[in-house]
Design a protein around this motif. Structure first.
Motif, short mmCIF file in Angstrom:
data_model
loop_
_atom_site.label_atom_id
_atom_site.label_comp_id
_atom_site.label_asym_id
_atom_site.label_seq_id
_atom_site.Cartn_x
_atom_site.Cartn_y
_atom_site.Cartn_z
N SER A 200 0.83 -1.20 0.00
CA SER A 200 0.00 0.00 0.00
C SER A 200 0.86 1.26 0.00
N ASN A 201 1.75 1.34 -1.00
CA ASN A 201 2.68 2.47 -1.07
C ASN A 201 2.24 3.57 -2.02
N LYS A 202 1.67 3.16 -3.16
CA LYS A 202 1.36 4.17 -4.17
C LYS A 202 -0.07 4.00 -4.70
N ARG A 203 -0.50 5.00 -5.46
CA ARG A 203 -1.88 5.00 -5.95
C ARG A 203 -2.19 3.74 -6.76
N GLU A 204 -1.19 3.28 -7.52
CA GLU A 204 -1.43 2.07 -8.33
C GLU A 204 -1.71 0.86 -7.43
N ASP A 205 -1.07 0.84 -6.25
CA ASP A 205 -1.33 -0.26 -5.31
C ASP A 205 -2.80 -0.24 -4.89
N LEU A 206 -3.29 0.97 -4.65
CA LEU A 206 -4.69 1.11 -4.21
C LEU A 206 -5.63 0.54 -5.28
N GLU A 207 -5.39 0.93 -6.52
CA GLU A 207 -6.23 0.46 -7.62
C GLU A 207 -6.14 -1.06 -7.76
N ASP A 208 -4.89 -1.58 -7.70
CA ASP A 208 -4.69 -3.04 -7.82
C ASP A 208 -5.41 -3.77 -6.68
N ASN A 209 -5.28 -3.24 -5.47
CA ASN A 209 -5.89 -3.91 -4.31
C ASN A 209 -7.41 -3.94 -4.43
N ILE A 210 -7.98 -2.81 -4.87
CA ILE A 210 -9.44 -2.76 -5.02
C ILE A 210 -9.89 -3.79 -6.06
N ASN A 211 -9.20 -3.80 -7.19
CA ASN A 211 -9.60 -4.74 -8.25
C ASN A 211 -9.48 -6.19 -7.79
N GLN A 212 -8.39 -6.46 -7.06
CA GLN A 212 -8.17 -7.83 -6.57
C GLN A 212 -9.26 -8.23 -5.57
N ILE A 213 -9.60 -7.32 -4.67
CA ILE A 213 -10.61 -7.65 -3.65
C ILE A 213 -12.00 -7.77 -4.30
N LEU A 214 -12.29 -6.89 -5.29
CA LEU A 214 -13.59 -6.98 -5.97
C LEU A 214 -13.74 -8.34 -6.67
N LYS A 215 -12.64 -8.81 -7.27
CA LYS A 215 -12.68 -10.11 -7.94
C LYS A 215 -12.94 -11.21 -6.92
N TRP A 216 -12.26 -11.08 -5.78
CA TRP A 216 -12.43 -12.09 -4.73
C TRP A 216 -13.88 -12.10 -4.23
N ILE A 217 -14.48 -10.92 -4.07
CA ILE A 217 -15.87 -10.83 -3.60
C ILE A 217 -16.80 -11.52 -4.59
N GLU A 218 -16.57 -11.22 -5.88
CA GLU A 218 -17.39 -11.81 -6.94
C GLU A 218 -17.33 -13.34 -6.88
N GLN A 219 -16.12 -13.86 -6.72
CA GLN A 219 -15.93 -15.31 -6.66
C GLN A 219 -16.61 -15.89 -5.42
N TRP A 220 -16.48 -15.17 -4.31
CA TRP A 220 -17.07 -15.62 -3.04
C TRP A 220 -18.59 -15.73 -3.19
N ILE A 221 -19.18 -14.73 -3.84
CA ILE A 221 -20.64 -14.73 -4.03
C ILE A 221 -21.04 -15.92 -4.90
N LYS A 222 -20.27 -16.15 -5.98
CA LYS A 222 -20.56 -17.29 -6.87
C LYS A 222 -20.50 -18.60 -6.07
N ASP A 223 -19.44 -18.75 -5.30
CA ASP A 223 -19.24 -19.98 -4.53
C ASP A 223 -20.32 -20.20 -3.47
N HIS A 224 -20.91 -19.10 -3.01
CA HIS A 224 -21.86 -19.23 -1.90
C HIS A 224 -23.31 -19.05 -2.30
N SER A 225 -23.56 -18.90 -3.61
CA SER A 225 -24.97 -18.82 -4.01
C SER A 225 -25.40 -20.21 -4.46
N SER A 226 -26.50 -20.66 -3.90
CA SER A 226 -26.88 -22.06 -4.16
C SER A 226 -27.69 -22.17 -5.43
#
Ligand code: DAT
Length: 172
Positions: free
Chosen positions: A146-172
Protein backbone atom coordinates in the motif's frame (compact mmCIF):
# COMPACT_ATOMS: atom_id res chain seq x y z
CA UNK A 1 -28.18 -11.14 0.76
CA UNK A 2 -24.42 -10.60 0.87
CA UNK A 3 -23.12 -12.24 4.01
CA UNK A 4 -19.38 -11.87 3.73
CA UNK A 5 -17.33 -9.68 6.07
CA UNK A 6 -13.88 -8.32 5.33
CA UNK A 7 -11.26 -7.15 7.83
CA UNK A 8 -8.72 -4.51 6.82
CA UNK A 9 -5.88 -4.24 9.29
CA UNK A 10 -2.32 -2.96 9.51
CA UNK A 11 -0.22 -0.29 11.23
CA UNK A 12 -1.80 3.20 11.41
CA UNK A 13 -1.10 5.10 8.19
CA UNK A 14 -0.83 2.10 5.84
CA UNK A 15 -4.01 3.10 4.01
CA UNK A 16 -6.87 1.09 5.56
CA UNK A 17 -9.35 3.97 5.56
CA UNK A 18 -8.53 4.99 2.00
CA UNK A 19 -8.94 1.44 0.71
CA UNK A 20 -11.94 0.65 2.92
CA UNK A 21 -14.02 3.64 1.82
CA UNK A 22 -13.23 3.19 -1.87
CA UNK A 23 -13.92 -0.52 -1.67
CA UNK A 24 -17.24 0.12 0.07
CA UNK A 25 -18.39 2.54 -2.58
CA UNK A 26 -17.45 0.11 -5.36
CA UNK A 27 -18.70 -3.11 -3.78
CA UNK A 28 -21.86 -2.03 -1.97
CA UNK A 29 -20.48 -3.36 1.32
CA UNK A 30 -20.72 -1.18 4.41
CA UNK A 31 -17.52 0.41 5.74
CA UNK A 32 -16.98 0.56 9.51
CA UNK A 33 -14.00 2.36 11.03
CA UNK A 34 -13.60 0.99 14.56
CA UNK A 35 -11.71 4.09 15.73
CA UNK A 36 -14.61 6.32 14.62
CA UNK A 37 -17.16 3.94 16.16
CA UNK A 38 -15.34 4.14 19.51
CA UNK A 39 -15.18 7.93 19.33
CA UNK A 40 -18.85 8.31 18.46
CA UNK A 41 -20.03 5.93 21.19
CA UNK A 42 -17.27 6.89 23.66
CA UNK A 43 -16.43 3.18 23.86
CA UNK A 44 -13.28 3.83 25.88
CA UNK A 45 -11.71 2.37 28.96
CA UNK A 46 -9.17 4.95 30.14
CA UNK A 47 -6.46 7.06 28.49
CA UNK A 48 -2.95 6.09 27.42
CA UNK A 49 -0.69 9.00 28.44
CA UNK A 50 2.36 7.65 26.63
CA UNK A 51 0.66 7.37 23.25
CA UNK A 52 -1.68 10.29 23.89
CA UNK A 53 -4.81 8.36 22.92
CA UNK A 54 -7.85 6.82 24.59
CA UNK A 55 -7.85 3.08 25.31
CA UNK A 56 -10.53 1.13 23.49
CA UNK A 57 -13.13 -0.79 25.46
CA UNK A 58 -12.85 -3.92 23.32
CA UNK A 59 -15.78 -5.76 24.89
CA UNK A 60 -18.15 -2.89 24.23
CA UNK A 61 -16.86 -2.56 20.66
CA UNK A 62 -17.60 -6.26 20.05
CA UNK A 63 -21.07 -5.95 21.60
CA UNK A 64 -21.78 -2.87 19.53
CA UNK A 65 -20.77 -4.56 16.26
CA UNK A 66 -22.28 -7.99 16.91
CA UNK A 67 -25.62 -7.51 15.11
CA UNK A 68 -24.15 -5.90 12.01
CA UNK A 69 -21.47 -8.57 11.77
CA UNK A 70 -23.94 -11.41 11.96
CA UNK A 71 -26.07 -9.74 9.27
CA UNK A 72 -22.92 -9.53 7.12
CA UNK A 73 -21.81 -7.34 4.23
CA UNK A 74 -19.34 -5.31 6.27
CA UNK A 75 -15.77 -4.04 5.81
CA UNK A 76 -14.12 -3.44 9.20
CA UNK A 77 -11.04 -1.21 9.52
CA UNK A 78 -8.84 -1.32 12.61
CA UNK A 79 -5.15 -1.41 13.55
CA UNK A 80 -5.71 -4.48 15.69
CA UNK A 81 -7.61 -7.70 15.23
CA UNK A 82 -7.09 -10.13 18.11
CA UNK A 83 -10.22 -9.14 20.05
CA UNK A 84 -12.78 -9.70 17.28
CA UNK A 85 -14.50 -13.10 17.24
CA UNK A 86 -12.71 -15.24 14.66
CA UNK A 87 -15.98 -16.29 13.01
CA UNK A 88 -16.81 -12.70 12.02
CA UNK A 89 -14.46 -12.55 9.05
CA UNK A 90 -14.28 -14.49 5.80
CA UNK A 91 -11.09 -12.79 4.67
CA UNK A 92 -8.44 -10.60 6.30
CA UNK A 93 -6.18 -8.16 4.47
CA UNK A 94 -3.08 -6.79 6.17
CA UNK A 95 -1.94 -3.63 4.40
CA UNK A 96 1.76 -2.85 4.35
CA UNK A 97 3.81 0.21 3.48
CA UNK A 98 7.56 0.83 3.17
CA UNK A 99 9.15 2.54 6.17
CA UNK A 100 9.99 5.77 4.38
CA UNK A 101 6.46 6.03 2.96
CA UNK A 102 4.84 5.29 6.32
CA UNK A 103 7.17 7.68 8.17
CA UNK A 104 6.12 10.57 5.93
CA UNK A 105 2.42 9.78 6.28
CA UNK A 106 2.63 9.60 10.09
CA UNK A 107 4.78 12.72 10.32
CA UNK A 108 2.07 14.58 8.42
CA UNK A 109 -0.38 13.44 11.09
CA UNK A 110 1.72 15.17 13.75
CA UNK A 111 2.47 12.02 15.77
CA UNK A 112 4.94 12.59 18.62
CA UNK A 113 8.44 11.11 18.30
CA UNK A 114 7.69 8.02 20.41
CA UNK A 115 4.43 7.24 18.65
CA UNK A 116 6.16 7.66 15.29
CA UNK A 117 9.05 5.37 16.20
CA UNK A 118 6.80 2.70 17.72
CA UNK A 119 4.52 2.63 14.72
CA UNK A 120 7.46 2.30 12.32
CA UNK A 121 8.80 -0.56 14.45
CA UNK A 122 5.35 -2.13 14.47
CA UNK A 123 5.50 -2.11 10.67
CA UNK A 124 9.10 -3.39 10.50
CA UNK A 125 8.33 -6.32 12.78
CA UNK A 126 5.04 -7.05 10.97
CA UNK A 127 3.21 -6.97 14.27
CA UNK A 128 -0.25 -6.74 12.70
CA UNK A 129 0.49 -9.52 10.22
CA UNK A 130 1.62 -11.78 13.07
CA UNK A 131 -1.47 -10.81 15.08
CA UNK A 132 -3.70 -11.65 12.12
CA UNK A 133 -2.00 -15.02 11.62
CA UNK A 134 -2.41 -15.80 15.31
CA UNK A 135 -6.09 -14.81 15.25
CA UNK A 136 -7.38 -16.22 11.94
CA UNK A 137 -6.78 -19.22 9.73
CA UNK A 138 -3.63 -18.68 7.72
CA UNK A 139 -5.39 -19.27 4.40
CA UNK A 140 -7.72 -16.30 4.86
CA UNK A 141 -4.94 -13.81 5.79
CA UNK A 142 -3.39 -11.86 2.89
CA UNK A 143 -0.78 -9.12 2.78
CA UNK A 144 -1.27 -6.19 0.39
CA UNK A 145 1.30 -3.52 -0.56
CA UNK A 146 0.00 0.00 0.00
CA UNK A 147 2.68 2.47 -1.07
CA UNK A 148 1.36 4.17 -4.17
CA UNK A 149 -1.88 5.00 -5.95
CA UNK A 150 -1.43 2.07 -8.33
CA UNK A 151 -1.33 -0.26 -5.31
CA UNK A 152 -4.69 1.11 -4.21
CA UNK A 153 -6.23 0.46 -7.62
CA UNK A 154 -4.69 -3.04 -7.82
CA UNK A 155 -5.89 -3.91 -4.31
CA UNK A 156 -9.44 -2.76 -5.02
CA UNK A 157 -9.60 -4.74 -8.25
CA UNK A 158 -8.17 -7.83 -6.57
CA UNK A 159 -10.61 -7.65 -3.65
CA UNK A 160 -13.59 -6.98 -5.97
CA UNK A 161 -12.68 -10.11 -7.94
CA UNK A 162 -12.43 -12.09 -4.73
CA UNK A 163 -15.87 -10.83 -3.60
CA UNK A 164 -17.39 -11.81 -6.94
CA UNK A 165 -15.93 -15.31 -6.66
CA UNK A 166 -17.07 -15.62 -3.04
CA UNK A 167 -20.64 -14.73 -4.03
CA UNK A 168 -20.56 -17.29 -6.87
CA UNK A 169 -19.24 -19.98 -4.53
CA UNK A 170 -21.86 -19.23 -1.90
CA UNK A 171 -24.97 -18.82 -4.01
CA UNK A 172 -26.88 -22.06 -4.16
P1 DAT B 1 -4.97 4.24 7.87
O1 DAT B 1 -6.46 4.22 7.78
O2 DAT B 1 -4.35 2.88 7.71
O3 DAT B 1 -4.45 4.93 9.10
P2 DAT B 1 -5.16 6.17 5.69
O4 DAT B 1 -6.10 5.51 4.74
O5 DAT B 1 -5.69 7.25 6.55
O6 DAT B 1 -4.42 5.08 6.62
O7 DAT B 1 -3.93 6.67 4.81
C1 DAT B 1 -2.87 7.44 5.35
C2 DAT B 1 -2.40 8.43 4.30
O8 DAT B 1 -1.81 7.74 3.22
C3 DAT B 1 -3.50 9.29 3.68
O9 DAT B 1 -2.97 10.58 3.49
C4 DAT B 1 -3.79 8.66 2.35
C5 DAT B 1 -2.48 8.04 1.99
N1 DAT B 1 -2.59 6.78 1.25
C6 DAT B 1 -3.30 5.69 1.61
N2 DAT B 1 -3.16 4.70 0.73
C7 DAT B 1 -2.33 5.16 -0.24
C8 DAT B 1 -1.79 4.60 -1.44
N3 DAT B 1 -2.05 3.35 -1.86
N4 DAT B 1 -0.97 5.38 -2.18
C9 DAT B 1 -0.67 6.64 -1.79
N5 DAT B 1 -1.14 7.22 -0.67
C10 DAT B 1 -1.96 6.50 0.09
Amino acid sequence: MLLLNILLTGTPGVGKTTLGKELASRSGLKYINVGDLAREGQLYDGYDEEYECPILDEDRIVDDLENQMSEGGVIVDYHGCDFFPECWFHIVFVLQADNSVLYERLETRGYNEKKLKDNIQCEIFQVLYEEALASYKEEIVHQLPSNKREDLEDNINQILKWIEQWIKDHSS
